[in-house]
Design a protein around this motif. Sequence first.
Motif, PDB file in Angstrom:
ATOM      1  N   SER A 624      14.000   6.129  -3.434  1.00  0.00           N
ATOM      2  CA  SER A 624      13.481   5.856  -2.095  1.00  0.00           C
ATOM      3  C   SER A 624      12.572   6.984  -1.657  1.00  0.00           C
ATOM      4  CB  SER A 624      14.636   5.714  -1.097  1.00  0.00           C
ATOM      5  OG  SER A 624      14.158   5.590   0.230  1.00  0.00           O
ATOM      6  N   ASN A 625      11.640   6.640  -0.777  1.00  0.00           N
ATOM      7  CA  ASN A 625      10.791   7.655  -0.154  1.00  0.00           C
ATOM      8  C   ASN A 625      10.823   7.492   1.360  1.00  0.00           C
ATOM      9  OD1 ASN A 625       9.141   9.896  -0.147  1.00  0.00           O
ATOM     10  ND2 ASN A 625       7.274   8.783  -0.677  1.00  0.00           N
ATOM     11  N   TRP A 626      11.862   6.806   1.831  1.00  0.00           N
ATOM     12  CA  TRP A 626      12.018   6.553   3.265  1.00  0.00           C
ATOM     13  C   TRP A 626      12.562   7.807   3.952  1.00  0.00           C
ATOM     14  CZ3 TRP A 626      15.767   6.640   7.008  1.00  0.00           C
ATOM     15  CH2 TRP A 626      15.529   5.894   8.160  1.00  0.00           C
ATOM     16  N   PRO A 627      12.174   8.117   5.191  1.00  0.00           N
ATOM     17  CA  PRO A 627      11.285   7.357   6.072  1.00  0.00           C
ATOM     18  C   PRO A 627       9.851   7.861   6.106  1.00  0.00           C
ATOM     19  CG  PRO A 627      12.438   8.999   7.357  1.00  0.00           C
ATOM     20  CD  PRO A 627      12.910   9.182   5.935  1.00  0.00           C
ATOM     21  N   ASP A 628       9.565   9.001   5.450  1.00  0.00           N
ATOM     22  CA  ASP A 628       8.237   9.611   5.573  1.00  0.00           C
ATOM     23  C   ASP A 628       7.202   8.962   4.672  1.00  0.00           C
ATOM     24  OD1 ASP A 628       9.458  11.425   7.293  1.00  0.00           O
ATOM     25  OD2 ASP A 628       9.788  12.912   5.722  1.00  0.00           O
ATOM     26  N   PHE A 629       7.662   8.474   3.503  1.00  0.00           N
ATOM     27  CA  PHE A 629       6.759   7.957   2.477  1.00  0.00           C
ATOM     28  C   PHE A 629       5.670   8.984   2.142  1.00  0.00           C
ATOM     29  CE2 PHE A 629       8.632   4.241   4.541  1.00  0.00           C
ATOM     30  CZ  PHE A 629       9.215   3.633   3.437  1.00  0.00           C
ATOM     31  N   ASP A 630       6.103  10.242   2.119  1.00  0.00           N
ATOM     32  CA  ASP A 630       5.231  11.365   1.785  1.00  0.00           C
ATOM     33  C   ASP A 630       5.118  11.438   0.261  1.00  0.00           C
ATOM     34  OD1 ASP A 630       4.154  13.890   1.219  1.00  0.00           O
ATOM     35  OD2 ASP A 630       5.178  14.854   2.902  1.00  0.00           O
ATOM     36  N   PRO A 631       3.915  11.394  -0.285  1.00  0.00           N
ATOM     37  CA  PRO A 631       3.782  11.412  -1.753  1.00  0.00           C
ATOM     38  C   PRO A 631       4.270  12.688  -2.399  1.00  0.00           C
ATOM     39  CG  PRO A 631       1.646  11.608  -0.674  1.00  0.00           C
ATOM     40  CD  PRO A 631       2.625  11.267   0.396  1.00  0.00           C
ATOM     41  N   THR A 632       4.478  13.749  -1.605  1.00  0.00           N
ATOM     42  CA  THR A 632       5.017  14.999  -2.154  1.00  0.00           C
ATOM     43  C   THR A 632       6.369  15.349  -1.540  1.00  0.00           C
ATOM     44  OG1 THR A 632       3.860  16.350  -0.497  1.00  0.00           O
ATOM     45  CG2 THR A 632       2.677  15.881  -2.552  1.00  0.00           C
ATOM     46  N   GLY A 633       6.960  14.409  -0.804  1.00  0.00           N
ATOM     47  CA  GLY A 633       8.194  14.687  -0.091  1.00  0.00           C
ATOM     48  C   GLY A 633       9.431  14.149  -0.784  1.00  0.00           C
TER      49      GLY A 633
END
Length: 653
Positions: A624-633
């Motif tokens: 998951s990349n929720w909630p920021d959907f930051d490609p480096t997060g």
Amino acid sequence: MSAQRPVFPEFDPDDVSSNSSANRTFGEVVGTRMSRRAALKGGTAAAAGFLVAASAASPAAARTPVNGGGDGGWESGHRPTRLLGFTGVPTSTDDDFTVPDGYRIQVLIPWGTPIRPGGPRWREDGSNSAEEQAEQIGMNHDGMHFFPLGAGRESSRRGLLVLNHEYVDQSLLFPDGADEITAEKVGKALAAHGVSIVEIEKRRDGEWRVVDSRRARRVTGTTPVEFSGPVQLDHPSLASHNDPMGTLNNCSSGATPWGTYLTCEENWNNYFGTEDESWEPTPSQARYGVSATGGGYRWHEAEPRFDIAANPNEVNRFGWIVEIDPEKPRGAPVKRTALGRFKHEGCTVTESRGKVVAYSGDDQDGDYIYKFVGEGSWRVHRALGRSPLDHGTLYVARFEDDGSGSWLPLTHGTGALTTANGWADQADVLLRTREAADAVGATKMDRPEWIAVNPKNQDVYCTLTNGSGWDNAVNPRKPNPYGHIVRWTETGRDNAALTFEWDIFLLAGDQEYDDRVDLGANIFGSPDGLGFDREGRLWIQTDVSNSVQNSPSAGYDNIGNNQMLAGDPRTGEVRRFLTGPRGAEISGITFTPDHKTMFVNVQHPGESTGAWGTPTPENPRAVSNWPDFDPTGRPRSATVVVRRTDGGVIGAA
């Protein structure tokens, strides 16, 4: 039966019972009851049959507990009610947070948010220090409560949001993962545990924000704490090599009538371990699941405080309900020992004729449901400068074959809890609450989780999230991979009463794999979080283990991601209200006084799952990349604000 029954996997340590007592299981109780009733045949009829009706003389007899069906409506001729005034959402496997049409969401305080504006900023690579984390929102949000500030409309516009942080995922907490455990990492992990208190306000545009506040604080795994009640800090079992500090594995919560917050220590045994090969657990430690390996945190490698062989009594300082006054930022959290020591899932507080009553489940397979009844008026205790939670009796539940039940006192000198039987005093009973409950003959349950009291009639509901198998005819299924919800009516609708009548409100699952389930499109599994709103809607949150989430081999492929549903206690109708992102649990619910704002927590998005993979330091976004959907997060637990676009009451028509 339209598909193969699911195989029940080994979920986690909570699903492995440490209860070796000969006490009867809830399944055995229900099996005896069912053998005395006429058999019901067919899928829908069977589901109704398993939802046990009480004897005609009991208060429960007037209820007809059945599972709701259909897409927010009724199947089999049942009429929908206006209590659930929204269109249910479908199941989802998307990495998203979905709500019904006419609703909108706002992500308010993800992990790493400064508790005061201007505090240390979140670093998307996970490189915040322990000191910075201690000034930020912790990890893995769970139970919470909104304490309004001001009166009238102001009370729903501004308040203190107090929330738990149950545990940490060390693979996501640190930039380089958890292969190596250091003192700095242990310090950051301790800072990410505990409780956050933030002041929030609603702006004119309807968005909520964190504001600067003298009340903002973090309570962590190193915060100084006090002990009160029968087990005082000078008790030999609490003698440790360090000062009393910290609260850990803060699961669900509660709020008292006098305005304080109760945070509940659940799987505290996971933090302790040892490399001493000669160490063996005492019978009491074994009963609580304490082991040399613990839960895999390995903190003992870098912090002697958590070495169970070198510092054996530190573990006894955990497993309590902890009271925090959000209006006193300098006040020490107090561990209220009269409420017992076990794996507290939550603490639901109600009143009965001036007495305080507190319900709590012990979240491990085969463990028990408890109730604390205060002694006399809580207002009198407060007026005299005493805590109402220090004065009263702790009970454990016993469920009988005929739909009746009783509360067994855990009082030294009563029944089996005598000096002759090895119980030194009341402090000993409370330090070894599980063993005391074994001794008096409590009923084993399938992982008791959250408890909620219906504000309309004082009925009590408890989620039993799943069970590895206790001849569990209550569903009847052995094992019980989907869970269920039990409810009871205290005699005279007095929550301080010592007898009750019980039935089953709802049987969770997927009818494709188990034709005893009758939920229509509103299928779900592993009910966990539970709470009522003021109008009597029952909100049900799920915690399907990531080991089986979206898995066909376990019968969870149709259920999708974890979710929250609303139920009508009068009819049994259930509708799915929201779904969460991948790898996450939905946990924690609270409202503003006008019930036009709901706060919901999303816990552990992006953790390792059988269906989606495993995050790594190189790719923390694998699941998951929720909630920021930051490609480096990286994924972050968060509190989500839910509101209606028309500004109306949540859930209403």
